[in-house]
Design a protein around this motif. Structure first.
Motif, PDB file in Angstrom:
ATOM      1  N   THR A 108      -9.667   4.201 -10.374  1.00 29.42           N
ATOM      2  CA  THR A 108      -9.886   4.596 -11.763  1.00 29.42           C
ATOM      3  C   THR A 108      -9.214   3.650 -12.746  1.00 29.42           C
ATOM      4  OG1 THR A 108      -8.001   6.104 -11.590  1.00 29.42           O
ATOM      5  CG2 THR A 108     -10.185   7.005 -11.166  1.00 29.42           C
ATOM      6  N   ASP A 109      -7.964   3.284 -12.463  1.00 29.00           N
ATOM      7  CA  ASP A 109      -7.241   2.454 -13.431  1.00 29.00           C
ATOM      8  C   ASP A 109      -6.552   1.249 -12.785  1.00 29.00           C
ATOM      9  OD1 ASP A 109      -4.350   4.699 -13.739  1.00 29.00           O
ATOM     10  OD2 ASP A 109      -5.221   3.649 -12.029  1.00 29.00           O
ATOM     11  N   ASP A 110      -6.856   0.984 -11.516  1.00 29.00           N
ATOM     12  CA  ASP A 110      -6.259  -0.133 -10.772  1.00 29.00           C
ATOM     13  C   ASP A 110      -4.735  -0.032 -10.672  1.00 29.00           C
ATOM     14  OD1 ASP A 110      -8.509  -2.972 -11.396  1.00 29.00           O
ATOM     15  OD2 ASP A 110      -8.605  -1.278 -10.014  1.00 29.00           O
ATOM     16  N   SER A 111      -4.226   1.153 -10.843  1.00 25.14           N
ATOM     17  CA  SER A 111      -2.788   1.301 -10.605  1.00 25.14           C
ATOM     18  C   SER A 111      -2.516   1.120  -9.115  1.00 25.14           C
ATOM     19  CB  SER A 111      -2.317   2.668 -11.070  1.00 25.14           C
ATOM     20  OG  SER A 111      -3.024   3.699 -10.392  1.00 25.14           O
ATOM     21  N   THR A 112      -1.310   0.668  -8.814  1.00 24.50           N
ATOM     22  CA  THR A 112      -0.960   0.360  -7.431  1.00 24.50           C
ATOM     23  C   THR A 112       0.277   1.132  -6.996  1.00 24.50           C
ATOM     24  OG1 THR A 112       0.346  -1.551  -8.129  1.00 24.50           O
ATOM     25  CG2 THR A 112      -1.951  -1.943  -7.561  1.00 24.50           C
ATOM     26  N   TYR A 113       0.425   1.249  -5.699  1.00 28.13           N
ATOM     27  CA  TYR A 113       1.579   1.954  -5.140  1.00 28.13           C
ATOM     28  C   TYR A 113       1.855   1.349  -3.777  1.00 28.13           C
ATOM     29  CZ  TYR A 113       4.572   5.808  -3.625  1.00 28.13           C
ATOM     30  OH  TYR A 113       5.633   6.556  -3.180  1.00 28.13           O
ATOM     31  N   TYR A 114       3.146   1.215  -3.468  1.00 27.49           N
ATOM     32  CA  TYR A 114       3.545   0.543  -2.237  1.00 27.49           C
ATOM     33  C   TYR A 114       4.506   1.407  -1.431  1.00 27.49           C
ATOM     34  CZ  TYR A 114       1.736  -3.511  -4.710  1.00 27.49           C
ATOM     35  OH  TYR A 114       0.932  -4.380  -5.393  1.00 27.49           O
ATOM     36  N   ALA A 115       4.485   1.178  -0.144  1.00 27.77           N
ATOM     37  CA  ALA A 115       5.535   1.740   0.684  1.00 27.77           C
ATOM     38  C   ALA A 115       6.863   1.185   0.191  1.00 27.77           C
ATOM     39  CB  ALA A 115       5.319   1.369   2.145  1.00 27.77           C
ATOM     40  N   TYR A 116       7.864   2.027   0.115  1.00 22.12           N
ATOM     41  CA  TYR A 116       9.126   1.635  -0.524  1.00 22.12           C
ATOM     42  C   TYR A 116       9.729   0.392   0.129  1.00 22.12           C
ATOM     43  CZ  TYR A 116      13.870   1.884  -2.261  1.00 22.12           C
ATOM     44  OH  TYR A 116      15.078   1.579  -2.833  1.00 22.12           O
ATOM     45  N   LYS A 138       7.824  -2.896  -1.056  1.00 20.57           N
ATOM     46  CA  LYS A 138       7.703  -3.236  -2.470  1.00 20.57           C
ATOM     47  C   LYS A 138       8.495  -4.490  -2.783  1.00 20.57           C
ATOM     48  CE  LYS A 138       7.749  -1.036  -6.995  1.00 20.57           C
ATOM     49  NZ  LYS A 138       8.083   0.193  -7.754  1.00 20.57           N
ATOM     50  N   GLY A 139       7.824  -5.391  -3.512  1.00 20.92           N
ATOM     51  CA  GLY A 139       8.457  -6.658  -3.849  1.00 20.92           C
ATOM     52  C   GLY A 139       8.030  -7.796  -2.951  1.00 20.92           C
ATOM     53  N   ARG A 140       7.560  -7.496  -1.758  1.00 16.92           N
ATOM     54  CA  ARG A 140       7.075  -8.530  -0.849  1.00 16.92           C
ATOM     55  C   ARG A 140       5.550  -8.524  -0.753  1.00 16.92           C
ATOM     56  NH1 ARG A 140       8.068  -8.700   4.451  1.00 16.92           N
ATOM     57  NH2 ARG A 140       8.447  -6.462   4.726  1.00 16.92           N
ATOM     58  N   PHE A 141       4.954  -7.367  -0.881  1.00 11.89           N
ATOM     59  CA  PHE A 141       3.501  -7.233  -0.753  1.00 11.89           C
ATOM     60  C   PHE A 141       2.888  -6.917  -2.110  1.00 11.89           C
ATOM     61  CE2 PHE A 141       3.111  -5.892   4.010  1.00 11.89           C
ATOM     62  CZ  PHE A 141       3.958  -6.922   4.370  1.00 11.89           C
ATOM     63  N   THR A 142       1.692  -7.449  -2.341  1.00 13.94           N
ATOM     64  CA  THR A 142       0.970  -7.189  -3.581  1.00 13.94           C
ATOM     65  C   THR A 142      -0.489  -6.904  -3.266  1.00 13.94           C
ATOM     66  OG1 THR A 142       2.431  -8.682  -4.812  1.00 13.94           O
ATOM     67  CG2 THR A 142       0.355  -8.051  -5.861  1.00 13.94           C
ATOM     68  N   ILE A 143      -0.992  -5.797  -3.769  1.00 14.67           N
ATOM     69  CA  ILE A 143      -2.397  -5.457  -3.596  1.00 14.67           C
ATOM     70  C   ILE A 143      -3.128  -5.745  -4.902  1.00 14.67           C
ATOM     71  CG2 ILE A 143      -2.062  -3.027  -4.240  1.00 14.67           C
ATOM     72  CD1 ILE A 143      -4.218  -2.298  -2.155  1.00 14.67           C
ATOM     73  N   SER A 144      -4.344  -6.286  -4.783  1.00 14.62           N
ATOM     74  CA  SER A 144      -5.113  -6.611  -5.974  1.00 14.62           C
ATOM     75  C   SER A 144      -6.602  -6.481  -5.663  1.00 14.62           C
ATOM     76  CB  SER A 144      -4.791  -8.021  -6.471  1.00 14.62           C
ATOM     77  OG  SER A 144      -5.127  -8.985  -5.486  1.00 14.62           O
ATOM     78  N   ARG A 145      -7.364  -6.493  -6.717  1.00 12.97           N
ATOM     79  CA  ARG A 145      -8.810  -6.286  -6.569  1.00 12.97           C
ATOM     80  C   ARG A 145      -9.561  -7.368  -7.324  1.00 12.97           C
ATOM     81  NH1 ARG A 145     -11.380  -1.204  -6.065  1.00 12.97           N
ATOM     82  NH2 ARG A 145      -9.527  -0.119  -6.828  1.00 12.97           N
ATOM     83  N   ASP A 146     -10.617  -7.912  -6.733  1.00 14.65           N
ATOM     84  CA  ASP A 146     -11.530  -8.843  -7.397  1.00 14.65           C
ATOM     85  C   ASP A 146     -12.906  -8.197  -7.389  1.00 14.65           C
ATOM     86  OD1 ASP A 146     -13.305 -10.866  -8.165  1.00 14.65           O
ATOM     87  OD2 ASP A 146     -12.111 -12.433  -7.204  1.00 14.65           O
ATOM     88  N   ASN A 147     -13.282  -7.618  -8.517  1.00  9.47           N
ATOM     89  CA  ASN A 147     -14.546  -6.879  -8.562  1.00  9.47           C
ATOM     90  C   ASN A 147     -15.750  -7.801  -8.389  1.00  9.47           C
ATOM     91  OD1 ASN A 147     -13.263  -4.421  -8.907  1.00  9.47           O
ATOM     92  ND2 ASN A 147     -13.240  -4.609 -11.135  1.00  9.47           N
TER      93      ASN A 147
END
Length: 122
Positions: A53-61, A64-73
């Motif tokens: 819905t808003d491309d918000s992200t959440y990581y396993a604690y 966090k800081g080492r991994f990044t999730i992103s989207r290319d529509n």
């Protein structure tokens, strides 16, 4: 939705990899995508998700800081950038899709890719 995970491989400690989750059959822009991993002899665990819905992200604690999730529509692809890799990151990584709000629970995802193996050598 068919998901195809790729980008895994062998990397040394401290190295980086970028995993891709390409979709066919439906656009990914409006659905939640999660990344999970499963190490030998262990249960599948949550890594990260990105909202549809808003491309918000959440990581396993712990990640966090080492991994990044992103989207290319435009490419209908979701990525997982993994930096400063450690041997304990070794696992098969899976992407999964869910039409509802994202969650850290693997069983709540409707569609799964086949997995890609990441091996981090010490």
């Amino acid at each position: 939705v068919q998901l195809q995970a790729s980008g895994g491989g062998l990397v040394q400690t401290g190295g980086s990899l970028r995993l891709s989750c390409a979709a066919s059959g439906r656009t990914l822009s409006s659905i939640a995508i999660g990344w999970f991993r499963q190490a030998p002899g262990k249960e599948r665990e949550f890594v990260a998700f990105i909202s549809g819905t808003d491309d918000s992200t959440y990581y396993a604690y712990s990640l966090k800081g080492r991994f990044t999730i992103s989207r290319d529509n435009a490419k209908n692809t979701v990525y997982l950038q993994m930096n400063s890799l450690k041997p304990e990151d070794t696992a098969v990584y899976y992407c999964a899709a869910r039409t509802l709000n994202p969650t850290v629970v693997p069983g709540a995802y409707n569609y799964w890719g086949q997995g890609t193996l990441v091996t981090v050598s010490s």
